[in-house]
Design a protein around this motif. Structure first.
Motif, PDB file in Angstrom:
ATOM      1  N   PRO A 478       0.710  -1.193   0.020  1.00 42.14           N
ATOM      2  CA  PRO A 478      -0.035   0.110   0.193  1.00 42.14           C
ATOM      3  C   PRO A 478       0.891   1.116   0.064  1.00 42.14           C
ATOM      4  CG  PRO A 478      -0.723  -1.730   1.777  1.00 42.14           C
ATOM      5  CD  PRO A 478       0.542  -2.121   1.084  1.00 42.14           C
ATOM      6  N   LEU A 479       0.480   2.464  -0.743  1.00 46.98           N
ATOM      7  CA  LEU A 479       1.057   3.637  -0.490  1.00 46.98           C
ATOM      8  C   LEU A 479       1.022   4.248   0.553  1.00 46.98           C
ATOM      9  CD1 LEU A 479      -0.049   4.885  -4.076  1.00 46.98           C
ATOM     10  CD2 LEU A 479       2.033   3.775  -3.568  1.00 46.98           C
ATOM     11  N   ALA A 480       0.163   4.056   1.379  1.00 50.32           N
ATOM     12  CA  ALA A 480      -0.192   4.739   2.914  1.00 50.32           C
ATOM     13  C   ALA A 480       0.832   4.265   3.700  1.00 50.32           C
ATOM     14  CB  ALA A 480      -1.656   4.945   3.301  1.00 50.32           C
ATOM     15  N   ALA A 481       1.007   4.928   4.721  1.00 48.81           N
ATOM     16  CA  ALA A 481       2.225   4.487   5.725  1.00 48.81           C
ATOM     17  C   ALA A 481       1.992   5.453   7.030  1.00 48.81           C
ATOM     18  CB  ALA A 481       3.609   4.497   5.326  1.00 48.81           C
ATOM     19  N   VAL A 482       2.136   4.737   8.012  1.00 47.48           N
ATOM     20  CA  VAL A 482       2.177   5.363   9.396  1.00 47.48           C
ATOM     21  C   VAL A 482       2.930   6.577   9.508  1.00 47.48           C
ATOM     22  CG1 VAL A 482       2.542   5.060  11.987  1.00 47.48           C
ATOM     23  CG2 VAL A 482       1.570   3.275  10.760  1.00 47.48           C
ATOM     24  N   ILE A 483       2.780   7.753  10.077  1.00 46.03           N
ATOM     25  CA  ILE A 483       3.579   8.930  10.001  1.00 46.03           C
ATOM     26  C   ILE A 483       4.729   8.416  11.125  1.00 46.03           C
ATOM     27  CG2 ILE A 483       3.652  11.126  10.968  1.00 46.03           C
ATOM     28  CD1 ILE A 483       0.959  11.589   9.985  1.00 46.03           C
TER      29      ILE A 483
END
Length: 527
Positions: A478-483
């Motif tokens: 996924p492109l999204a990741a935890v800050i």
């Protein structure tokens, strides 16, 4: 797509991003269909740009294959659940599980399917090679069996086809009554897991996965047909120089607007290939209620005299499995029509592989070509003679204009190859007496590749034998990741910035107080 549409206006080379509806205008099917095509192209192009030619999401990648040795039975492949993208097209290999019926001892299941498994049987969790939903593999056909010689490559074949109420009765709104047999059609994504013998790939023993993938990509590219066709309405030479030479019949002469469909029936080179054509885009169909030898009982014989069946019509016996397999059978001729009994007698008994299972929704599809049509030679001159039929379809003759009907002609480019199911559409309009087909500046018809079928391929596994199936799939995260949490340097810099801002505010406040102390309420020096 075999659907009752007026024309196809979607042209990717124009780069339109949306269809704009205007007030007080007639709403056409072509406009709505173009909007859907634009959005579909945008979504799939975006997915392919981000994912690549094929791949699945990490943690939910579908189509994991495992070899299942048959022993005394036939070999099989299990197909893992999950999602996969091929050229941006989403595929889902998750096997739907049956619902839970209401248990009512007082209700007898009179219409239960005799072939259905027992109610307490555990449903399979995944698909297999033999029961994949759109594969329709037949264990009795040696060509459908998995290769017995290793290695071989298991791959995905993906394409789209149209589905109407003749094939899926649930699409029909019965509340509309018999006068309205259907409304909109659907576009269905079809996937099949198929084997490719290793001998057909240019790889050496011990080839790496990348080498196998590259060899498969080369093989897939070679599967594309090279056929190109052009169309025009009948028009004599020098018509623009001297309009008086134009005869009244030198134009499209049909009484109505039509959407001609020219479809390849048997593929191959020109000496083997045949085509069929329909003036209604192949949308005239008749659901089959019962088959008895050469007699076919139909749900209806058509809504009017233009959409019915008559003696001499050529029909194709179709069901879901026949469509998915893409293996053409001979067209049959209507020999007799029994109007009271809603029956027709065909010129031969349909092949045993089609129309015997009601669950596959068999139907007849009418085609409009006939023997005895006029043909033109390669030089463009008209000659009389019967259209050459083979198995009920018209033989392809390259390099000359072939008439369909009412002044509509088509031309197949010489030296090409053809694939079953590929098609072109030719809208013909009474207002202009012409067909809508791309032309150059001199109004010469341009050769066009088929409008479909667009077939897509992706490798899945290199099957070496039981317990050894190297995975050729691709995966993406996924492109999204935890800050991420800030490190000590970033925290120190943030604290320094906050301190400097506070000091600046304090200094500004002190300066303002000093100025106020030396002035009265009206800003004048105090006495």
């Amino acid at each position: 797509m075999h659907a009752d549409i007026s024309r196809i206006t979607f042209r990717p080379d124009r780069h339109y991003s949306a269809v704009i509806a205007q007030q007080g205008r007639v709403q056409l099917d072509a406009d709505a269909n173009e909007q859907a095509a634009i959005q579909l192209l945008q979504a799939r192009t975006t997915a392919a740009d981000l994912i690549g030619q094929h791949g699945g999401p990490a943690g939910a990648t579908g189509f994991a294959l495992a070899f299942v040795g048959g022993g005394r039975e036939l070999d099989d492949l299990s197909i893992g659940a999950g999602r996969y993208y091929v050229d941006g097209i989403l595929l889902d290999a998750t096997r739907p599980q049956p619902g839970v019926p209401v248990v009512d001892d007082g209700h007898a299941a009179e219409d239960a399917d005799e072939d259905a498994p027992p109610a307490d049987a555990q449903p399979p969790a995944t698909w297999t090679y033999w029961d994949q939903p759109d594969g329709y593999r037949d264990p009795e056909r040696p060509g459908d069996r998995l290769p017995t010689q290793f290695p071989y490559l298991a791959y995905l074949k993906v394409w789209e086809r149209s589905v109407t109420a003749a094939e899926d009765p649930l699409l029909r709104e019965v509340a509309l009554g018999s006068a309205m047999p259907d409304t909109a059609a659907r576009l269905k994504t079809v996937w099949q897991v198929l084997p490719l013998p290793g001998s057909q790939l240019e790889v050496e023993d011990g080839a790496s996965k990348d080498q196998v993938r590259a060899a498969f990509a080369k093989w897939a590219a070679a599967q594309a047909p090279t056929a190109r066709m052009a169309a025009r309405s009948e028009r004599p030479e020098h018509a623009d120089e001297d309009p008086c030479l134009v005869k009244p019949d030198a134009r499209y002469r049909g009484p109505e607007n039509q959407m001609y469909r020219v479809e390849i029936h048997e593929g191959g080179t020109a000496k083997d290939a045949t085509f069929k054509w329909s003036r209604e885009n192949g949308s005239v169909t008749f659901p089959v209620d019962e088959l008895d030898g050469t007699w076919v009982e139909l749900a209806s014989l058509g809504s009017d005299d233009k959409l019915d069946l008559n003696v001499g019509d050529l029909v194709e016996f179709v069901d879901t499995a026949y469509t998915s397999r893409g293996e053409p059978l001979p067209l049959l001729r209507v020999e007799e029509v029994d109007l009271p009994g809603r029956r027709v007698r065909l010129s031969g008994e349909p092949d045993s592989s089609v129309g015997r299972r009601p669950g596959l929704h068999p139907f007849l599809r009418r085609w409009d070509h006939r023997s005895g049509s006029r043909h033109t030679s390669g030089s463009g001159r008209t000659k009389q003679g019967a259209a050459k039929l083979r198995h009920g379809a018209v033989r392809i003759e390259e390099g000359g204009w072939l008439p369909l009907e009412d002044g509509v002609l088509v031309y197949f480019e010489p030296g090409r190859t053809y694939r079953t199911g590929d098609f072109w559409t030719v809208p013909a309009r009474t207002a202009t007496g012409n067909v809508e087909w791309p032309t150059d500046a001199a109004r010469r018809p341009l050769l066009q590749a088929p409008a479909g079928i667009q077939v897509h391929y992706a490798p899945l596994a290199w099957v070496l034998g039981e317990g050894s199936t190297p995975d050729l799939r691709m995966t993406f995260a996924p492109l999204a990741a935890v800050i991420p949490a800030a490190n000590e340097a970033e925290l120190a810099a943030e604290a320094t910035a906050e301190a400097e801002a506070l000091a600046a505010e304090t200094a500004a406040a002190a300066g303002s107080g000093a100025r106020t102390a030396g002035q009265d309420d009206e800003g004048q020096p105090a006495h």
